[in-house]
Motif scaffolding. Structure first.
Motif, PDB file in Angstrom:
ATOM      1  N   LEU A 191       0.837  -1.200   0.000  1.00 10.55           N
ATOM      2  CA  LEU A 191       0.000   0.000   0.000  1.00 10.55           C
ATOM      3  C   LEU A 191       0.876   1.256   0.000  1.00 10.55           C
ATOM      4  CD1 LEU A 191      -2.922   0.968   0.040  1.00 10.55           C
ATOM      5  CD2 LEU A 191      -2.873   0.819   2.533  1.00 10.55           C
ATOM      6  N   ALA A 192       1.921   1.248   0.821  1.00 11.82           N
ATOM      7  CA  ALA A 192       2.851   2.379   0.827  1.00 11.82           C
ATOM      8  C   ALA A 192       3.529   2.528  -0.527  1.00 11.82           C
ATOM      9  CB  ALA A 192       3.901   2.192   1.925  1.00 11.82           C
ATOM     10  N   ASP A 193       3.884   1.409  -1.157  1.00 11.43           N
ATOM     11  CA  ASP A 193       4.528   1.458  -2.477  1.00 11.43           C
ATOM     12  C   ASP A 193       3.582   2.005  -3.541  1.00 11.43           C
ATOM     13  OD1 ASP A 193       6.823   0.447  -1.410  1.00 11.43           O
ATOM     14  OD2 ASP A 193       6.562  -1.592  -2.164  1.00 11.43           O
ATOM     15  N   ALA A 194       2.291   1.769  -3.370  1.00 10.64           N
ATOM     16  CA  ALA A 194       1.325   2.308  -4.335  1.00 10.64           C
ATOM     17  C   ALA A 194       1.167   3.819  -4.164  1.00 10.64           C
ATOM     18  CB  ALA A 194      -0.022   1.608  -4.184  1.00 10.64           C
TER      19      ALA A 194
ATOM     20  N   ALA B 120      -2.275  11.862   0.000  1.00 10.74           N
ATOM     21  CA  ALA B 120      -1.664  10.583  -0.369  1.00 10.74           C
ATOM     22  C   ALA B 120      -0.523  10.222   0.574  1.00 10.74           C
ATOM     23  CB  ALA B 120      -1.180  10.627  -1.813  1.00 10.74           C
ATOM     24  N   VAL B 121       0.376  11.171   0.865  1.00 11.06           N
ATOM     25  CA  VAL B 121       1.487  10.839   1.765  1.00 11.06           C
ATOM     26  C   VAL B 121       0.990  10.626   3.189  1.00 11.06           C
ATOM     27  CG1 VAL B 121       3.267  11.967   0.382  1.00 11.06           C
ATOM     28  CG2 VAL B 121       2.101  13.275   2.155  1.00 11.06           C
ATOM     29  N   THR B 122      -0.110  11.284   3.542  1.00 10.46           N
ATOM     30  CA  THR B 122      -0.691  11.059   4.866  1.00 10.46           C
ATOM     31  C   THR B 122      -1.253   9.653   4.961  1.00 10.46           C
ATOM     32  OG1 THR B 122      -1.221  13.408   5.096  1.00 10.46           O
ATOM     33  CG2 THR B 122      -2.395  11.875   6.536  1.00 10.46           C
ATOM     34  N   ARG B 123      -1.941   9.200   3.916  1.00  8.04           N
ATOM     35  CA  ARG B 123      -2.470   7.833   3.903  1.00  8.04           C
ATOM     36  C   ARG B 123      -1.319   6.819   3.980  1.00  8.04           C
ATOM     37  NH1 ARG B 123      -6.362   9.667   5.543  1.00  8.04           N
ATOM     38  NH2 ARG B 123      -8.323  10.086   4.475  1.00  8.04           N
TER      39      ARG B 123
ATOM     40  N   SER C 197       9.786   4.726   7.584  1.00  3.75           N
ATOM     41  CA  SER C 197       9.467   6.053   8.110  1.00  3.75           C
ATOM     42  C   SER C 197      10.289   7.119   7.384  1.00  3.75           C
ATOM     43  CB  SER C 197       9.757   6.110   9.615  1.00  3.75           C
ATOM     44  OG  SER C 197       8.878   5.247  10.321  1.00  3.75           O
ATOM     45  N   ALA C 198      11.556   6.815   7.087  1.00  6.97           N
ATOM     46  CA  ALA C 198      12.394   7.744   6.323  1.00  6.97           C
ATOM     47  C   ALA C 198      11.855   7.904   4.903  1.00  6.97           C
ATOM     48  CB  ALA C 198      13.839   7.257   6.301  1.00  6.97           C
ATOM     49  N   LEU C 199      11.353   6.806   4.340  1.00 10.49           N
ATOM     50  CA  LEU C 199      10.752   6.880   3.009  1.00 10.49           C
ATOM     51  C   LEU C 199       9.552   7.824   3.020  1.00 10.49           C
ATOM     52  CD1 LEU C 199      10.628   5.695   0.072  1.00 10.49           C
ATOM     53  CD2 LEU C 199       8.989   4.035   0.983  1.00 10.49           C
ATOM     54  N   SER C 200       8.734   7.718   4.074  1.00  8.37           N
ATOM     55  CA  SER C 200       7.593   8.614   4.195  1.00  8.37           C
ATOM     56  C   SER C 200       8.060  10.066   4.279  1.00  8.37           C
ATOM     57  CB  SER C 200       6.776   8.251   5.438  1.00  8.37           C
ATOM     58  OG  SER C 200       5.643   9.074   5.557  1.00  8.37           O
ATOM     59  N   GLY C 201       9.141  10.308   5.010  1.00  6.89           N
ATOM     60  CA  GLY C 201       9.703  11.651   5.095  1.00  6.89           C
ATOM     61  C   GLY C 201      10.180  12.166   3.754  1.00  6.89           C
ATOM     62  N   PHE C 202      10.735  11.290   2.941  1.00  7.47           N
ATOM     63  CA  PHE C 202      11.199  11.679   1.603  1.00  7.47           C
ATOM     64  C   PHE C 202      10.044  12.194   0.758  1.00  7.47           C
ATOM     65  CE2 PHE C 202      11.667  10.143  -2.838  1.00  7.47           C
ATOM     66  CZ  PHE C 202      12.702  10.980  -3.248  1.00  7.47           C
ATOM     67  N   PHE C 203       8.916  11.499   0.764  1.00  6.36           N
ATOM     68  CA  PHE C 203       7.787  11.932  -0.054  1.00  6.36           C
ATOM     69  C   PHE C 203       7.082  13.143   0.556  1.00  6.36           C
ATOM     70  CE2 PHE C 203       8.444   7.704  -1.837  1.00  6.36           C
ATOM     71  CZ  PHE C 203       8.432   8.026  -3.178  1.00  6.36           C
TER      72      PHE C 203
END
Length: 413
Positions: free
Chosen positions: A164-167, A188-191, A205-211
């Motif tokens: 789901l995160a990858d999508a 989208a990044v919040t979801r 979590s770092a990936l989420s920070g990147f986006f």
């Protein structure tokens, strides 16, 4: 008909017409519609929803279509228009599927491997700049993944949360950012962060920070973007346990450098020095990782080279950008025509500022368009460069090519 939407668009159209000092009859004639139709639109009794009419009114009033619609709009390219037309469905999906809410459908009866391939395809479509096809398919894909994750437990649930995160990253977030829907990109990044929070994985979590950095930068807050990227990099540096983590750290250095180029509050020389520092760190990491597809991105020596061109362009160091471009071979990223197109577009942007190289600039922009037309037609810096070049003296063939490009991206000349 959405009466509220019709009323808002009608009010914008009436206001723009009056500011231009046009009568109903004059505007109707220029746009090729009847006075009665125009009157009904202005009074909110007809919804202005046909792209041809929006384009006609905007051209007659010499304004951007978004001033009428109140949202990004790119009518000249039918494929890009298809992406915008798919946004309402995607908006409803993003608003409706939170991890705490029950799914509105049964989970798809397919193996997780099939869902993984659908996610991979969505990201391939993003990198190929096939925005229309991607946007149309995202609502069902996201809803299916949400339903599947909610029905699973244990390791199966964790695997689906990662899918789901990858999508959401980058197929959804960067698509929406590139199309100009910064608010939806934030949703989208919040979801994605909701799914990642359950994983309790510092690398994700770092990936989420990147986006999140991408979205903050798109929203016009480079200071917040850099702070987000720095925090993500600090988290990641304590967990560099795999080549993918090194690739993500490299991407964080590149997005940090990009954020710095937009921070006009920093002194120019200091800003350029910091940008070069992040580029050097990214180059060192790329030397270690080689070319990668980690996180559905394209980190590696080629992407670092592409960023050398774009970052120098954004810093206004156009000669350095063109020189750096001579050593880059974007065709190495065969599966990412969008990145190839970005390289040629940025090269064209810098060439346009070098006296006597305007025709080369036009050629570079045309190359970018040929590789990934939907990405280029939706690109605001390219539009600005085309407008800039229209005021320059060009050879006849370059001027003709530029007029064609301007038409295809929806710029009236």
């Amino acid at each position: 008909m959405d009466e509220e939407q019709a009323s808002r668009i009608g009010e914008r159209l009436r206001s723009a017409r009056r500011q231009r000092g046009m009568s109903l009859r004059n505007l109707a004639g220029l746009a090729g519609v009847s006075v009665g139709y125009l009157s009904m639109v202005e009074n909110g009794r007809r919804l202005l929803d046909r792209s041809s009419h929006i384009t006609a009114f905007a051209e007659a009033l010499q304004i951007a279509p978004s001033e009428l619609t109140g949202q990004p709009f790119a009518p000249a390219d039918p494929h890009t228009s298809a992406a915008h037309e798919a946004i309402p469905a995607l908006r409803l999906t993003l608003m409706g599927i939170a991890m705490a809410s029950p799914p509105d459908r049964r989970p798809p009866r397919v193996p997780a491997a099939v869902l993984a391939e659908r996610v991979e395809r969505a990201n391939r479509l993003y990198h190929a700049a096939e925005y229309g096809t991607l946007a149309a398919g995202l609502p069902v894909l996201l809803a299916d993944l949400h339903a599947a994750a909610e029905a699973a437990v244990g390791d199966a649930r964790r695997a689906l949360l990662k899918l789901l995160a990858d999508a959401y990253h980058p197929a959804c977030t960067l698509l929406l950012k590139n199309l100009g829907y910064t608010d939806l990109a934030f949703i989208a990044v919040t979801r994605a962060s909701e799914a990642i929070a359950e994983l309790d994985d510092p690398v994700y979590s770092a990936l989420s920070g990147f986006f999140h950095t991408h979205v903050l930068m798109s929203a016009g807050s480079p200071t917040q973007a850099l702070a987000q990227a720095t925090a993500a990099a600090n988290t990641l540096e304590a967990h560099l346990t795999s080549p993918d983590a090194h690739a993500l750290l490299g991407e964080l250095h590149l997005i940090s450098a990009t954020s710095l180029t937009q921070d006009r509050q920093r002194p120019g020389k200091a800003r350029a020095a910091e940008v070069r520092g992040h580029l050097a760190e990214a180059a060192n990491l790329a030397g270690r990782t080689g070319e990668t597809r980690a996180w559905h991105l394209n980190f590696g020596p080629t992407n670092v080279g592409i960023h050398q061109v774009s970052l120098n362009t954004d810093l206004g160091l156009h000669g350095e950008a063109v020189t750096a471009g001579g050593g880059v071979h974007p065709e190495a990223l065969q599966q990412a025509p969008g990145r190839q197109a970005a390289f040629h577009a940025d090269l064209g942007r810098s060439l346009s500022h070098l006296r006597g190289r305007e025709a080369e600039a036009v050629a570079a922009l045309l190359m970018a368009e040929e590789i990934a037309p939907q990405r280029i037609h939706a690109n605001a810096p390219v539009r600005n460069t085309v407008e800039f070049l229209t005021d320059r003296q060009l050879p006849a063939h370059a001027a003709r090519d530029l007029r064609g490009l301007a038409h295809r991206i929806g710029l009236p000349l």
